[in-house]
Every structure is written in C-alpha cells, then in structure tokens.
Scaffold this active site. Sequence first.
Site, PDB file in Angstrom:
ATOM      1  N   GLU A  13      -2.034  -6.362   8.554  1.00 36.78           N
ATOM      2  CA  GLU A  13      -2.053  -5.165   9.403  1.00 36.78           C
ATOM      3  C   GLU A  13      -2.942  -5.351  10.634  1.00 36.78           C
ATOM      4  O   GLU A  13      -2.757  -4.637  11.629  1.00 36.78           O
ATOM      5  CB  GLU A  13      -2.494  -3.949   8.572  1.00 36.78           C
ATOM      6  CG  GLU A  13      -1.440  -3.568   7.530  1.00 36.78           C
ATOM      7  CD  GLU A  13      -1.874  -2.492   6.549  1.00 36.78           C
ATOM      8  OE1 GLU A  13      -1.018  -1.698   6.127  1.00 36.78           O
ATOM      9  OE2 GLU A  13      -3.067  -2.447   6.170  1.00 36.78           O
ATOM     10  N   ASP A 197       8.605   0.677   3.064  1.00 40.37           N
ATOM     11  CA  ASP A 197       9.407   0.868   1.838  1.00 40.37           C
ATOM     12  C   ASP A 197       9.485   2.372   1.599  1.00 40.37           C
ATOM     13  O   ASP A 197       8.849   3.147   2.313  1.00 40.37           O
ATOM     14  CB  ASP A 197       8.722   0.169   0.646  1.00 40.37           C
ATOM     15  CG  ASP A 197       7.318   0.707   0.416  1.00 40.37           C
ATOM     16  OD1 ASP A 197       6.359   0.128   0.949  1.00 40.37           O
ATOM     17  OD2 ASP A 197       7.178   1.740  -0.266  1.00 40.37           O
TER      18      ASP A 197
HETATM   19  O1  OS5 Z   1      -2.870  -1.313   1.403  1.00 38.59           O
HETATM   20  C1  OS5 Z   1      -1.906  -0.953   0.447  1.00 38.59           C
HETATM   21  C2  OS5 Z   1      -1.302   0.381   0.815  1.00 38.59           C
HETATM   22  N1  OS5 Z   1      -0.380   0.029   1.852  1.00 38.59           N
HETATM   23  C3  OS5 Z   1       0.578   1.095   2.243  1.00 38.59           C
HETATM   24  C4  OS5 Z   1       1.795   1.220   1.390  1.00 38.59           C
HETATM   25  C5  OS5 Z   1       1.884   1.828   0.148  1.00 38.59           C
HETATM   26  N2  OS5 Z   1       0.941   2.406  -0.649  1.00 38.59           N
HETATM   27  C6  OS5 Z   1       1.344   2.911  -1.822  1.00 38.59           C
HETATM   28  N3  OS5 Z   1       2.621   2.877  -2.274  1.00 38.59           N
HETATM   29  C7  OS5 Z   1       3.581   2.328  -1.505  1.00 38.59           C
HETATM   30  N4  OS5 Z   1       4.858   2.319  -1.935  1.00 38.59           N
HETATM   31  C8  OS5 Z   1       3.216   1.777  -0.260  1.00 38.59           C
HETATM   32  N5  OS5 Z   1       3.924   1.159   0.719  1.00 38.59           N
HETATM   33  C9  OS5 Z   1       3.062   0.807   1.715  1.00 38.59           C
HETATM   34  C10 OS5 Z   1       0.153  -1.263   1.557  1.00 38.59           C
HETATM   35  C11 OS5 Z   1      -0.723  -1.869   0.501  1.00 38.59           C
HETATM   36  C12 OS5 Z   1       0.037  -1.901  -0.810  1.00 38.59           C
HETATM   37  S1  OS5 Z   1      -0.664  -2.902  -2.068  1.00 38.59           S
HETATM   38  C13 OS5 Z   1       0.012  -4.421  -1.633  1.00 38.59           C
HETATM   39  C14 OS5 Z   1      -0.467  -5.586  -2.482  1.00 38.59           C
HETATM   40  C15 OS5 Z   1       0.163  -6.829  -1.969  1.00 38.59           C
HETATM   41  C16 OS5 Z   1      -0.313  -8.089  -2.595  1.00 38.59           C
HETATM   42  N6  OS5 Z   1      -1.110  -8.232  -3.626  1.00 38.59           N
HETATM   43  N7  OS5 Z   1      -1.304  -9.503  -3.877  1.00 38.59           N
HETATM   44  N8  OS5 Z   1      -0.623 -10.178  -3.003  1.00 38.59           N
HETATM   45  C17 OS5 Z   1       0.009  -9.349  -2.183  1.00 38.59           C
HETATM   46  C18 OS5 Z   1      -0.585 -11.644  -2.975  1.00 38.59           C
HETATM   47  C19 OS5 Z   1      -1.952 -12.183  -2.720  1.00 38.59           C
HETATM   48  C20 OS5 Z   1      -2.607 -12.839  -3.731  1.00 38.59           C
HETATM   49  C21 OS5 Z   1      -3.895 -13.362  -3.497  1.00 38.59           C
HETATM   50  C22 OS5 Z   1      -4.501 -13.230  -2.241  1.00 38.59           C
HETATM   51  C23 OS5 Z   1      -3.822 -12.583  -1.231  1.00 38.59           C
HETATM   52  C24 OS5 Z   1      -2.536 -12.071  -1.466  1.00 38.59           C
END
Ligand code: OS5
Length: 229
Positions: A13, A197
């Site tokens: 972001e 999404d």
């Molecule tokens: O910051 C979180 C909230 N954001 C908005 C969002 C959201 N929130 C709640 N429900 C939804 N349906 C939503 N859609 C958009 C986005 C973000 C969501 S949590 C994303 C986690 C992604 C992730 N986790 N691990 N990785 C990716 C891989 C990783 C592994 C190790 C190191 C770095 C990345």
Amino acid sequence: MTKLAIMGAMEEEITPLLEYFTDIKKIDYANNTYYECKLDNLDVVIAYSKIGKVFSTLTASTMIQKFGCDTLLFSGVAGGINPELKIGDLIVANKLSQHDLDITAFGHPHGYVPGGEVYVNTDENLKNIALEVAKENDIKIIEGIIATGDQFVADEKRKDFIQNTFNADALEMEGASVAVVCDALSVPCLILRAISDTADMDAGFNFDEFLVTSAKNSANFLMKVVEKL
Ligand code: OS5
C-alpha cells in the site's frame, strides 16, 4: 508548515506512494520503518503500520507524537460491501466504526464502549478535497461508512452482519483505529481505500489478485489530493 503523515497497513500500500518521492530518509523506530521525504514545500512522513488495529494505532500515534505530523492521510485497499463498489473503485470514509468491539453483554450497542462513540468522524475538509479531486478528474468515488475489525472477512454472514449493524459500505482492518487516534489528538485525517475484494468466499483469491492494482489506484488518487494541500 504542514507536516503530512501518509500511511498504509501493508508494504504494497505504500510502495506506489514512495515512487513519487526522491531523497528519502529511512528511520527505524518502535519495530517499524518511517520514510521522511519532501514534496515541494511539504514535509512528509510515510510508513506502513503492519496489519490490524493495534499496529495501525501505534503507527498513527508515532507519526503524530514523535514525528510531529499535523495531518494524516491513509491509503490502501478494502473489502467492498456496497454493491455499487466494484473492484478497483475508491471509497472515502465520512465515518468509521469498529465492527469487532463487542460489550453487548452489558446492553451496549455493537462498536460502543463507555467513553467512546460507535462512529468516529473524519475531517470534512479533507474529504471534500477528495470528492472535488474525483469530480475534476472524472474518477468514480463513493463517500461512505467504513467498518474496521481485526479480521479478514471472507464470509457472507459476517459481511451481512457488518452491513446491517453499522450500515457500512466497506470494511478493512485499520481505518477506525487510525481515525480514533486522529480524533483524540485533533489531527485532521482522510481514510481512502480502493476495493480489492468483496469480503465473500472469493475474498482471499480476489485480494491476492487485486491488492497491487487497487493499492496503486488508491495511492495515485491520494497523491492528487496531496497536490491540493
Ligand atoms: O491490512 C489488511 C486489511 N486490508 C483491507 C482489506 C480487508 N480487510 C478485511 N477483510 C477484507 N475482506 C479485506 N479486503 C481488504 C488488507 C489486509 C488484509 S490481511 C492480508 C494478509 C495478507 C498476507 N498475509 N501473509 N501474506 C500475505 C504472505 C506473507 C508472508 C510472510 C511475510 C509477508 C507476507
């Protein structure tokens, strides 16, 4: 002179925001990295907080209290609730609530704790600048309610609960906590998100596919707002 805080929650972001700046000074503080930079006469501090209400509270507070920022802009992605919001579309929050704050066992409404409010408002002036920028550039944006909670929502039932309880148009995991910090410290804030999404059973797949492009949409629009400050 204004000192601007620009924050996101995830690295994806803020990457498109940092591309607008040269001469960036990195500062490590409190288990996070803060990027100090300048845009014309504007001092800017950029950071991603990491995901969720606790980390975003810490980052917003740090940007204001340690770095002296007096205006805070948030850019990122969100899950859409309002069916008018398609993937990539922008939403600017007029107010936000915490959908997972629940002491209803004591007769209080969802999102309420004593001393707080169910909704926290954002800054009217910054929100109006965003709406004007959208109008001038013929960009679709919706003004609405964003619900925040420590939960990635990928479930119709939870989404319906959030829509029905808070009248929310979109949901995410950081906006309300940032807005509460800003409200308490009298710092005007703007919460801008682009839809990645629609918080349903496909949310995980859609999020992975659209995170980068939607984060860019939000960041590019935010920088048009910054030009107006
Ligand atoms: O910051 C979180 C909230 N954001 C908005 C969002 C959201 N929130 C709640 N429900 C939804 N349906 C939503 N859609 C958009 C986005 C973000 C969501 S949590 C994303 C986690 C992604 C992730 N986790 N691990 N990785 C990716 C891989 C990783 C592994 C190790 C190191 C770095 C990345």
